[in-house]
Design an enzyme around this catalytic site. Structure first.
Site, PDB file in Angstrom:
ATOM      1  N   ALA A  10       0.797  -1.227   0.000  1.00  0.00           N
ATOM      2  CA  ALA A  10       0.000   0.000   0.000  1.00  0.00           C
ATOM      3  C   ALA A  10       0.828   1.274   0.000  1.00  0.00           C
ATOM      4  O   ALA A  10       0.281   2.353  -0.241  1.00  0.00           O
ATOM      5  CB  ALA A  10      -0.939   0.009   1.215  1.00  0.00           C
ATOM      6  N   SER A  11       2.107   1.181   0.276  1.00  0.00           N
ATOM      7  CA  SER A  11       2.917   2.404   0.392  1.00  0.00           C
ATOM      8  C   SER A  11       3.446   2.890  -0.949  1.00  0.00           C
ATOM      9  O   SER A  11       4.042   3.965  -1.030  1.00  0.00           O
ATOM     10  CB  SER A  11       4.089   2.167   1.350  1.00  0.00           C
ATOM     11  N   ARG A  12       3.234   2.114  -2.021  1.00  0.00           N
ATOM     12  CA  ARG A  12       3.841   2.503  -3.299  1.00  0.00           C
ATOM     13  C   ARG A  12       3.022   1.965  -4.471  1.00  0.00           C
ATOM     14  O   ARG A  12       2.173   1.084  -4.324  1.00  0.00           O
ATOM     15  CB  ARG A  12       5.272   1.977  -3.399  1.00  0.00           C
ATOM     16  N   TYR A 148       9.443 -14.185 -13.019  1.00  0.00           N
ATOM     17  CA  TYR A 148       8.314 -13.282 -12.785  1.00  0.00           C
ATOM     18  C   TYR A 148       7.074 -13.761 -13.537  1.00  0.00           C
ATOM     19  O   TYR A 148       5.971 -13.836 -12.983  1.00  0.00           O
ATOM     20  CB  TYR A 148       8.693 -11.872 -13.232  1.00  0.00           C
ATOM     21  N   ALA A 149       7.259 -14.120 -14.822  1.00  0.00           N
ATOM     22  CA  ALA A 149       6.129 -14.578 -15.626  1.00  0.00           C
ATOM     23  C   ALA A 149       5.554 -15.873 -15.071  1.00  0.00           C
ATOM     24  O   ALA A 149       4.328 -16.062 -15.050  1.00  0.00           O
ATOM     25  CB  ALA A 149       6.574 -14.769 -17.082  1.00  0.00           C
ATOM     26  N   ALA A 150       6.425 -16.772 -14.609  1.00  0.00           N
ATOM     27  CA  ALA A 150       5.947 -18.031 -14.044  1.00  0.00           C
ATOM     28  C   ALA A 150       5.117 -17.782 -12.788  1.00  0.00           C
ATOM     29  O   ALA A 150       4.074 -18.408 -12.576  1.00  0.00           O
ATOM     30  CB  ALA A 150       7.133 -18.942 -13.729  1.00  0.00           C
TER      31      ALA A 150
END
Length: 240
Positions: A10-12, A148-150
């Site tokens: 939630a901070s970014r 990341y995609a996996a």
């Protein structure tokens, strides 16, 4: 339907914009952050008592259990959960096993462990809406982003199965899959890289966190009461 929504990251980035929008729509938000204490404090100062920020390392099961216990002590069950926290790393698949382990932990395991803890702690109301942050890279290859995609493909599969499992108890589960966004996670990209990507997007520009937040807020709200098990792209048409 207003109430309390848990927002991770939630901070970014997307999480911050989702938090801002949910408060404007009348929700209270419990925001989760990992290390950006200054940004978390600034958001509380901006939005006031409708926001409470909690530090949690989502990759640590003990931290997650403590977070779920804190939530369970609230005045009412959550009406929504938004899992927007995540990390990204660019690494050749054969070069860096740490990137593989870290990406699967942060982007796939962590949100599922959190959701399981919330369910076990009876933190979710009925009805309740869960919005998971995916990525259109789960269906479009990109060198250097295998892990990341996996992980994000796993989020898509989990979304559909969770919708089947949790729908009978009044919990909807959907995923939002952005394209490349201009956030601190992509701050290392140069202007030339951004411009090259924008030329491949039918709408002609890179996405922003504020482009994603309205869809997340809609999925959390009562207007989406008959929507579950969906993965919705927000990418300016890049993946069409």
């Amino acid at each position: 339907m207003s109430g309390t929504v848990l927002v991770t990251g939630a901070s970014r980035g997307v999480g911050r914009e989702v938090t801002r929008l949910l408060v404007r729509l009348g929700h209270d938000v419990v925001g989760v952050y990992r290390s950006a204490r200054g940004a978390a404090d600034e958001l509380v100062a901006e939005l006031g008592p409708s926001v409470r920020m909690i530090r949690c390392e989502l990759g640590d099961d003990d931290d997650v259990a403590a977070l779920a216990n804190d939530i369970s002590l609230g005045a009412a069950p959550l009406v929504g959960v938004v899992c927007s926290a995540g990390t990204t790393a660019h690494a050749g698949f054969g070069d860096d096993v740490d990137a593989l382990d870290g990406q699967l932990r942060d982007n796939l395991r962590a949100p599922l462990v959190l959701l399981r803890a919330l369910i076990r702690g009876r933190c979710l109301g009925s009805p309740c809406s869960v919005a998971l942050l995916g990525s259109n890279l789960s269906r479009h290859g990109l060198a250097g982003r295998v892990a990341y995609a996996a992980a994000k493909a796993g989020i898509e599969g989990a979304t559909r199965s969770l919708a089947r499992e949790l729908g009978p108890v009044g919990i909807r589960v959907n995923a939002v899959a952005p394209g490349l966004l201009r956030t601190d996670m992509t701050a290392a990209l140069g202007d030339d890289d951004i411009a090259a990507y924008a030329r491949t997007v039918p709408l002609g520009r890179i996405g922003l966190a504020v482009d994603v937040a309205p869809l997340v807020a809609f999925l959390v709200g009562a207007g989406a009461d008959y929507i579950t098990g969906q993965v919705i792209d927000v990418d300016g048409g890049w993946g069409c």
